[in-house]
Write a protein that holds these residues in place. Structure first.
Motif, PDB file in Angstrom:
ATOM      1  N   VAL A   1       0.931  -1.265   0.112  1.00  8.82           N
ATOM      2  CA  VAL A   1       0.191   0.063  -0.073  1.00  8.82           C
ATOM      3  C   VAL A   1       0.936   1.395  -0.018  1.00  8.82           C
ATOM      4  CG1 VAL A   1      -1.466   1.378   1.290  1.00  8.82           C
ATOM      5  CG2 VAL A   1      -1.918  -0.894   1.054  1.00  8.82           C
ATOM      6  N   ALA A   2       1.891   1.158   0.921  1.00  9.65           N
ATOM      7  CA  ALA A   2       2.766   2.443   0.717  1.00  9.65           C
ATOM      8  C   ALA A   2       3.575   2.669  -0.469  1.00  9.65           C
ATOM      9  CB  ALA A   2       3.877   2.087   2.060  1.00  9.65           C
ATOM     10  N   GLN A   3       3.794   1.653  -1.235  1.00 11.53           N
ATOM     11  CA  GLN A   3       4.550   1.787  -2.406  1.00 11.53           C
ATOM     12  C   GLN A   3       3.422   2.320  -3.380  1.00 11.53           C
ATOM     13  OE1 GLN A   3       6.073  -1.806  -4.239  1.00 11.53           O
ATOM     14  NE2 GLN A   3       6.755  -0.733  -6.148  1.00 11.53           N
ATOM     15  N   LEU A   4       2.363   1.987  -3.380  1.00  8.27           N
ATOM     16  CA  LEU A   4       1.146   2.329  -4.427  1.00  8.27           C
ATOM     17  C   LEU A   4       0.840   3.778  -3.861  1.00  8.27           C
ATOM     18  CD1 LEU A   4      -1.134  -0.812  -4.193  1.00  8.27           C
ATOM     19  CD2 LEU A   4       0.217  -0.086  -6.339  1.00  8.27           C
ATOM     20  N   ALA A   5       0.811   4.127  -2.532  1.00  9.15           N
ATOM     21  CA  ALA A   5       0.679   5.506  -2.321  1.00  9.15           C
ATOM     22  C   ALA A   5       1.652   6.325  -2.378  1.00  9.15           C
ATOM     23  CB  ALA A   5      -0.193   5.476  -1.112  1.00  9.15           C
ATOM     24  N   GLY A   6       2.754   5.784  -2.455  1.00 10.73           N
ATOM     25  CA  GLY A   6       4.289   6.983  -2.624  1.00 10.73           C
ATOM     26  C   GLY A   6       4.397   7.474  -1.395  1.00 10.73           C
ATOM     27  N   MET A   7       4.282   6.549  -0.334  1.00  7.32           N
ATOM     28  CA  MET A   7       4.453   7.131   1.139  1.00  7.32           C
ATOM     29  C   MET A   7       5.323   5.909   1.895  1.00  7.32           C
ATOM     30  SD  MET A   7       1.051   6.870   2.904  1.00  7.32           S
ATOM     31  CE  MET A   7       0.153   8.109   1.265  1.00  7.32           C
ATOM     32  N   SER A   8       5.854   6.380   3.070  1.00 11.79           N
ATOM     33  CA  SER A   8       6.635   5.165   3.743  1.00 11.79           C
ATOM     34  C   SER A   8       5.624   4.206   4.535  1.00 11.79           C
ATOM     35  CB  SER A   8       7.543   5.874   4.887  1.00 11.79           C
ATOM     36  OG  SER A   8       6.755   6.264   5.991  1.00 11.79           O
ATOM     37  N   ALA A   9       6.261   3.022   4.436  1.00 10.76           N
ATOM     38  CA  ALA A   9       5.473   1.867   5.053  1.00 10.76           C
ATOM     39  C   ALA A   9       5.086   2.292   6.624  1.00 10.76           C
ATOM     40  CB  ALA A   9       6.153   0.612   5.219  1.00 10.76           C
ATOM     41  N   ASP A  10       6.198   2.813   7.207  1.00 11.59           N
ATOM     42  CA  ASP A  10       5.801   3.229   8.706  1.00 11.59           C
ATOM     43  C   ASP A  10       4.801   4.490   8.910  1.00 11.59           C
ATOM     44  OD1 ASP A  10       7.185   3.629  11.544  1.00 11.59           O
ATOM     45  OD2 ASP A  10       7.191   5.516  10.561  1.00 11.59           O
ATOM     46  N   TYR A  11       4.656   5.109   8.034  1.00 11.84           N
ATOM     47  CA  TYR A  11       3.596   6.129   8.067  1.00 11.84           C
ATOM     48  C   TYR A  11       2.115   5.359   7.933  1.00 11.84           C
ATOM     49  CZ  TYR A  11       0.514  10.154   7.348  1.00 11.84           C
ATOM     50  OH  TYR A  11      -0.481  11.067   7.531  1.00 11.84           O
ATOM     51  N   VAL A  12       2.144   4.365   7.026  1.00 10.15           N
ATOM     52  CA  VAL A  12       0.944   3.705   6.670  1.00 10.15           C
ATOM     53  C   VAL A  12       0.596   2.920   7.944  1.00 10.15           C
ATOM     54  CG1 VAL A  12      -0.104   1.708   5.453  1.00 10.15           C
ATOM     55  CG2 VAL A  12       1.205   3.317   4.305  1.00 10.15           C
ATOM     56  N   MET A  13       1.779   2.241   8.641  1.00  6.72           N
ATOM     57  CA  MET A  13       1.549   1.488   9.924  1.00  6.72           C
ATOM     58  C   MET A  13       0.919   2.595  10.961  1.00  6.72           C
ATOM     59  SD  MET A  13       4.332  -0.640  12.282  1.00  6.72           S
ATOM     60  CE  MET A  13       5.353   1.161  12.758  1.00  6.72           C
ATOM     61  N   ARG A  14       1.430   3.862  10.977  1.00  9.25           N
ATOM     62  CA  ARG A  14       0.734   4.768  12.287  1.00  9.25           C
ATOM     63  C   ARG A  14      -0.363   5.017  11.963  1.00  9.25           C
ATOM     64  NH1 ARG A  14       3.779   9.531  11.766  1.00  9.25           N
ATOM     65  NH2 ARG A  14       5.169   8.867  10.368  1.00  9.25           N
TER      66      ARG A  14
END
Length: 282
Positions: A40-53
């Motif tokens: 999801v992070a890759q598709l959205a162009g953001m970090s996986a850590d931010y998606v987790m938070r």
């Protein structure tokens, strides 16, 4: 912002989305239902850590840019996207506009409302369609044809339109029309159509410019209206503004108060038909 519900919705949306629906390989050893956070992070162009938070309800309020990217990555429908924005404490973006297109189902509804005047209006005031009884009532001053079918433009530039309403109510009609237009322009973000209409109205009417500069805003949802018909006299209506599936269209229904003289006046108007209004105007 509802962090807990936002986190839950993002998690469940990720779990529901299958890799093939996001154009990702399925993989033989996938243990996570749906997509991984990293995907999801890759598709959205953001970090996986931010998606987790976000999914753990530990993030600050996400921006509308972040939400738009998440909605695209998770392949959300328009309703799901709007839900995402609301959970994050933001107003949803404006949906797709119908413009001047009248859905066949709405036209069918108008055609079968035989005892109640009804009109389909665009959010900027364009009269898109009306049934036979509305044409009998307003036909002498309103038309769905030609470049001047905008009822706000007609109100501020055509004295014949104002003649159909009591003079003591003109100021309030104008103020309500401008306040409603102000709300529509804000929803659209001052797009090309609204900017062109505003420029045209300002050039044509000092009254409109004065009211616009007062920056009053008020979405018209219901109102009381008196119409001075040349054949049947004054009729009082309760106007109900109903939402349609399109962001930029409204169905307006005009009903006389129960037991009022307007009930009999509408019956007479139905017998006279739409041609009466046009004959009276001539």
């Amino acid at each position: 912002m509802d962090r807990r519900q936002l986190a839950d919705f993002l998690r469940r949306s990720r779990h529901r989305l299958r890799p093939r629906e996001a154009d990702l390989p399925e993989g033989r050893h996938r243990r996570t239902p749906g997509l991984r956070r990293e995907e999801v992070a890759q598709l959205a162009g953001m970090s996986a850590d931010y998606v987790m938070r976000l999914e753990q309800a530990r993030s600050p309020q996400p921006s509308t840019q972040i939400l738009a990217a998440m909605a695209r990555a998770l392949r959300l429908t328009e309703d799901e996207r709007d839900h995402l924005y609301l959970l994050a404490g933001h107003p949803p973006p404006v949906g797709r506009l119908a413009g001047a297109h009248v859905r066949p189902s709405l036209q069918y509804l108008l055609d079968h409302l035989r005892e109640t005047p009804a009109q389909l209006l665009g959010d900027l005031g364009d009269l898109l369609a009306m049934n036979a009884l509305a044409e009998a009532l307003f036909g002498c001053v309103c038309t769905v044809k030609g470049p001047d079918r905008n009822i706000i433009w007609r109100w501020f530039t055509d004295p014949a339109v104002r003649a159909a309403y009591p003079p003591e109510e003109h100021d309030e009609h104008g103020r309500q029309a401008v306040a409603d237009l102000r709300a529509a322009v804000a929803r659209r973000g001052t797009d090309e159509a609204s900017a062109a209409l505003l420029k045209r109205l300002r050039a044509a009417s000092d009254e409109f410019s004065r009211l616009w500069d007062e920056h009053e805003v008020g979405v018209r949802r219901r109102s009381r209206l008196r119409v001075l018909h040349p054949e049947v006299g004054a009729i009082v209506f309760d106007c109900e503004v109903l939402l349609t599936p399109a962001e930029d269209q409204r169905l307006v229904v005009f009903t006389p108060p129960p037991g009022s003289p307007g009930v009999d006046a509408l019956d007479l108007l139905a017998l006279l038909g739409p041609a009466t209004a046009h004959r009276s105007h001539r």
